[in-house]
Design an enzyme around this catalytic site. Structure first.
Site, PDB file in Angstrom:
ATOM      1  N   PRO A  99      -9.279   1.997  -4.040  1.00  9.64           N
ATOM      2  CA  PRO A  99     -10.726   1.998  -4.112  1.00  9.64           C
ATOM      3  C   PRO A  99     -11.370   2.119  -2.745  1.00  9.64           C
ATOM      4  O   PRO A  99     -11.045   1.384  -1.824  1.00  9.64           O
ATOM      5  CB  PRO A  99     -11.066   0.651  -4.735  1.00  9.64           C
ATOM      6  CG  PRO A  99      -9.838  -0.172  -4.649  1.00  9.64           C
ATOM      7  CD  PRO A  99      -8.736   0.642  -4.098  1.00  9.64           C
ATOM      8  N   GLU A 100     -12.274   3.054  -2.659  1.00 15.15           N
ATOM      9  CA  GLU A 100     -13.134   3.174  -1.489  1.00 15.15           C
ATOM     10  C   GLU A 100     -14.513   2.653  -1.909  1.00 15.15           C
ATOM     11  O   GLU A 100     -14.658   2.136  -3.009  1.00 15.15           O
ATOM     12  CB  GLU A 100     -13.191   4.638  -1.025  1.00 15.15           C
ATOM     13  CG  GLU A 100     -11.803   5.229  -0.797  1.00 15.15           C
ATOM     14  CD  GLU A 100     -11.814   6.683  -0.346  1.00 15.15           C
ATOM     15  OE1 GLU A 100     -12.737   7.062   0.378  1.00 15.15           O
ATOM     16  OE2 GLU A 100     -10.902   7.428  -0.733  1.00 15.15           O
ATOM     17  N   HIS A 104       1.544  -8.074 -13.532  1.00 22.92           N
ATOM     18  CA  HIS A 104       0.660  -7.859 -12.397  1.00 22.92           C
ATOM     19  C   HIS A 104      -0.686  -8.538 -12.566  1.00 22.92           C
ATOM     20  O   HIS A 104      -1.610  -8.283 -11.809  1.00 22.92           O
ATOM     21  CB  HIS A 104       0.462  -6.365 -12.163  1.00 22.92           C
ATOM     22  CG  HIS A 104       1.743  -5.649 -11.863  1.00 22.92           C
ATOM     23  ND1 HIS A 104       2.655  -6.113 -10.945  1.00 22.92           N
ATOM     24  CD2 HIS A 104       2.272  -4.525 -12.378  1.00 22.92           C
ATOM     25  CE1 HIS A 104       3.702  -5.289 -10.904  1.00 22.92           C
ATOM     26  NE2 HIS A 104       3.490  -4.327 -11.774  1.00 22.92           N
ATOM     27  N   ARG A 129       0.567  -3.327  -6.542  1.00 23.91           N
ATOM     28  CA  ARG A 129       1.169  -3.273  -5.205  1.00 23.91           C
ATOM     29  C   ARG A 129       0.840  -4.486  -4.344  1.00 23.91           C
ATOM     30  O   ARG A 129       1.432  -4.669  -3.295  1.00 23.91           O
ATOM     31  CB  ARG A 129       0.734  -1.973  -4.503  1.00 23.91           C
ATOM     32  CG  ARG A 129       1.314  -0.743  -5.176  1.00 23.91           C
ATOM     33  CD  ARG A 129       0.800   0.538  -4.548  1.00 23.91           C
ATOM     34  NE  ARG A 129       1.414   0.802  -3.277  1.00 23.91           N
ATOM     35  CZ  ARG A 129       1.124   1.861  -2.521  1.00 23.91           C
ATOM     36  NH1 ARG A 129       0.210   2.734  -2.931  1.00 23.91           N
ATOM     37  NH2 ARG A 129       1.730   2.058  -1.380  1.00 23.91           N
ATOM     38  N   ARG A 179     -13.849   8.849  22.693  1.00 14.40           N
ATOM     39  CA  ARG A 179     -12.646   8.736  21.866  1.00 14.40           C
ATOM     40  C   ARG A 179     -11.995  10.096  21.716  1.00 14.40           C
ATOM     41  O   ARG A 179     -12.647  11.077  21.373  1.00 14.40           O
ATOM     42  CB  ARG A 179     -12.996   8.162  20.480  1.00 14.40           C
ATOM     43  CG  ARG A 179     -13.786   6.873  20.539  1.00 14.40           C
ATOM     44  CD  ARG A 179     -12.988   5.719  21.071  1.00 14.40           C
ATOM     45  NE  ARG A 179     -11.868   5.373  20.211  1.00 14.40           N
ATOM     46  CZ  ARG A 179     -11.932   4.510  19.199  1.00 14.40           C
ATOM     47  NH1 ARG A 179     -13.068   3.916  18.915  1.00 14.40           N
ATOM     48  NH2 ARG A 179     -10.861   4.221  18.486  1.00 14.40           N
TER      49      ARG A 179
END
Length: 287
Positions: A2-3, A104, A123, A166
């Site tokens: 998820p973003e 899970h 995970r 950068r």
DNA sequence: CCCACGACCTGTGGGC
DNA sequence: TGCCCACAGGTCGTGG
């Protein structure tokens, strides 16, 4: 997984169940996710009322009546499922994209009104914490986080300062949560495409014109994805088990070898690896 | 400080 | 059909 758009989708899905709710039973089925849960995690949540649910970057923040805030990060495969009332499991009520294995189901929370919230995370890259609300901004996970890309502090000039000096490529820096909060691999690729900016450019050398295109593109992509309920590739589901559908609007992500979607562009989408992660882009129109 | 890379953990999809 | 490897939406710690 998820973003920002997926986290926001989850937050909105949880809000009707959690905001104002009192948590009456909390079960942590293991002592850790990615990191150990904080001491007395279940006990500190039990009896608390949720005052409000907000989001910062990829974190969901639940302010509690105990003057603590529950921080939640979904990692790659974290997912909440909400079941409400005695008929919650009635046939056909929920569509599960991929039924979650009970193995899970790590955290279970029940509210006074009878809703049950289960956190699944195959995970276990997700994590949770509890911290005093008054000093939340000093939390190690939040301090130093960059501006919200949909908020007023995300500007081309701000990005220019973050990029100044950068030499890392733009792609890698946009994934750095200290530069801007909430972006991940998919939306960085999509935003760079919309901004017609090469992911390989050294960040410090990108001019304001391009940075303005980039900030606009980031906002557009994120807003579109939130409106579509996020993107579901394999794991992501909203709290009712439903899929997002922004993945159908990807222009480069996962499209290696396909023709560039930009009109009249003869390019073919390429995949390259930057910082160990796939980048998808059009080498012709992204410069 | 900056940057590159391996590590963490499990599941799945594609190729052979 | 079955096996094995590559890869997956994130972040952290370590080393140069």
């Amino acid at each position: 997984m998820p973003e920002l758009p997926e986290v926001e989708t989850v937050r909105r899905g949880l809000a009707p169940t959690l905001e104002g709710a009192r948590l009456v039973r909390v079960e942590a089925r293991r002592p850790d996710l990615r990191f150990p849960l904080p001491p007395q995690f279940a006990a500190r949540l039990t009896g608390a009322r949720v005052l409000g649910l907000t989001r910062r970057g990829k974190y969901i923040l639940a302010a509690l009546s105990t003057d603590e805030t529950w921080l939640i990060h979904l990692g790659m495969t974290g997912r909440f499922e909400v079941l409400r009332g005695v008929n919650a499991r009635a046939p056909g009520e929920f569509v599960h994209v991929a039924p979650q294995a009970a193995a899970h189901a790590h955290i279970v929370v029940e509210t006074e009104s009878g809703a049950r919230l289960t956190y699944f995370d195959a995970r276990r890259f997700g994590f949770m914490d509890l911290a005093a609300t008054a000093t939340l901004a000093e939390h190690p996970r939040l301090v130093g986080m960059g501006p919200e890309p949909l908020g007023p502090d995300f500007t081309p000039k701000g990005l220019q300062s973050a990029f100044a000096g950068r030499r890392q490529n733009v792609k890698a820096l946009l994934l750095d949560q200290r530069v801007v909060a909430g972006l991940g691999n998919i939306y960085v690729c999509e935003a760079l495409f919309r901004a017609r900016l090469s992911p390989r450019r050294a960040a410090g050398g990108v001019g304001l014109t391009r940075l303005a295109r980039l900030t606009d593109a980031i906002r557009e992509v994120l807003e579109g994805a939130i409106a579509a309920g996020g993107s579901t590739l394999r794991d992501f589901a909203d709290v009712a088990g439903g899929a997002g559908y922004f993945q159908h609007r990807f222009e480069v992500y996962g499209r290696e070898g396909e023709a560039c979607t930009r009109s009249a562009c003869p390019g073919v989408v390429r995949r390259l690896v930057q910082g160990g992660r796939s980048t998808f882009f059009c080498p012709v129109c992204q410069t």
